[in-house]
Motif scaffolding. Sequence first.
Motif, PDB file in Angstrom:
ATOM      1  N   TRP A   2    -128.651  49.322 -63.858  1.00  0.00           N
ATOM      2  CA  TRP A   2    -127.470  48.594 -63.428  1.00  0.00           C
ATOM      3  C   TRP A   2    -126.226  49.394 -63.805  1.00  0.00           C
ATOM      4  O   TRP A   2    -126.222  50.088 -64.819  1.00  0.00           O
ATOM      5  CB  TRP A   2    -127.392  47.222 -64.108  1.00  0.00           C
ATOM      6  N   THR A  40    -139.552  39.906 -62.397  1.00  0.00           N
ATOM      7  CA  THR A  40    -138.256  40.120 -61.768  1.00  0.00           C
ATOM      8  C   THR A  40    -137.273  40.351 -62.907  1.00  0.00           C
ATOM      9  O   THR A  40    -137.538  39.988 -64.063  1.00  0.00           O
ATOM     10  CB  THR A  40    -137.809  38.916 -60.912  1.00  0.00           C
ATOM     11  N   TYR A  41    -136.129  40.943 -62.591  1.00  0.00           N
ATOM     12  CA  TYR A  41    -135.163  41.318 -63.612  1.00  0.00           C
ATOM     13  C   TYR A  41    -133.771  40.918 -63.170  1.00  0.00           C
ATOM     14  O   TYR A  41    -133.410  41.091 -62.010  1.00  0.00           O
ATOM     15  CB  TYR A  41    -135.205  42.836 -63.848  1.00  0.00           C
ATOM     16  N   LYS A  42    -132.993  40.377 -64.119  1.00  0.00           N
ATOM     17  CA  LYS A  42    -131.626  39.974 -63.820  1.00  0.00           C
ATOM     18  C   LYS A  42    -130.723  40.487 -64.933  1.00  0.00           C
ATOM     19  O   LYS A  42    -131.069  40.385 -66.115  1.00  0.00           O
ATOM     20  CB  LYS A  42    -131.537  38.454 -63.716  1.00  0.00           C
ATOM     21  N   CYS A  43    -129.584  41.052 -64.554  1.00  0.00           N
ATOM     22  CA  CYS A  43    -128.602  41.514 -65.531  1.00  0.00           C
ATOM     23  C   CYS A  43    -127.311  40.742 -65.325  1.00  0.00           C
ATOM     24  O   CYS A  43    -126.829  40.610 -64.194  1.00  0.00           O
ATOM     25  CB  CYS A  43    -128.341  43.017 -65.341  1.00  0.00           C
ATOM     26  N   THR A  44    -126.783  40.205 -66.427  1.00  0.00           N
ATOM     27  CA  THR A  44    -125.472  39.546 -66.373  1.00  0.00           C
ATOM     28  C   THR A  44    -124.577  40.182 -67.424  1.00  0.00           C
ATOM     29  O   THR A  44    -125.048  40.629 -68.479  1.00  0.00           O
ATOM     30  CB  THR A  44    -125.586  38.028 -66.623  1.00  0.00           C
ATOM     31  N   LYS A  63    -123.233  38.005 -62.618  1.00  0.00           N
ATOM     32  CA  LYS A  63    -124.472  38.698 -62.265  1.00  0.00           C
ATOM     33  C   LYS A  63    -124.133  40.109 -61.778  1.00  0.00           C
ATOM     34  O   LYS A  63    -123.224  40.309 -60.985  1.00  0.00           O
ATOM     35  CB  LYS A  63    -125.218  37.937 -61.175  1.00  0.00           C
ATOM     36  N   GLU A  86    -128.553  45.033 -59.148  1.00  0.00           N
ATOM     37  CA  GLU A  86    -129.406  46.143 -59.554  1.00  0.00           C
ATOM     38  C   GLU A  86    -129.140  47.336 -58.648  1.00  0.00           C
ATOM     39  O   GLU A  86    -128.897  47.182 -57.455  1.00  0.00           O
ATOM     40  CB  GLU A  86    -130.868  45.725 -59.444  1.00  0.00           C
TER      41      GLU A  86
END
Length: 183
Positions: A15, A84-88, A93, A96
């Motif tokens: 990210w 699954t992958y989430k970046c905040t 948010k 990716e």
Amino acid sequence: MGNSVGTLGWVIRNWRIDVGGETHWIQLRHYTPTASFELFLDGEEVASERKVTKMEPISFSIGGADGKVTPSLATYSQITKGFTYKCTFDGQKIPELVFDTQQPESLCEHIKARLLPCAMIRKSGESKIVYYKVEVTNGDPLQKETYVLKKRFSDFEKLDHLVRSSFSGHQLMVLLVAANRCR
């Protein structure tokens, strides 16, 4: 993006976060069989866990603001076949980085590499070791240089694994598989 069955092992996700005019890079390296992970901020490891028994958000901070990367099995499906992958970051948010929708800046646009059509065989005791030659050229008109690197087949296998883990669960993985069938 998820972890496809064909690349069970390391999954790498990236990210980009822009804060105060500076670009920062987040990279998650997730070993899916054990759920262990390493999280990097601008190339420096900021968090790691070797034996994970439950999935929790992985925290980091940039300039006093907090962020987190969250791996999840909650959205497991036949499409992604895994995590699954989430970046905040700072409550927002972060998308990716995927190479089909975002063009990363070239670190050195003049560099070219090609596999030379010859190999070198060395004897090591009773066994033989094959070295392949890779020619790397810096085509910068001001500093044109050429190097020949000697690499073993295992080096190419490691590179293949890194590339595949970067695209694991992504539709571009289909292109890698298709390219291998054409050879």
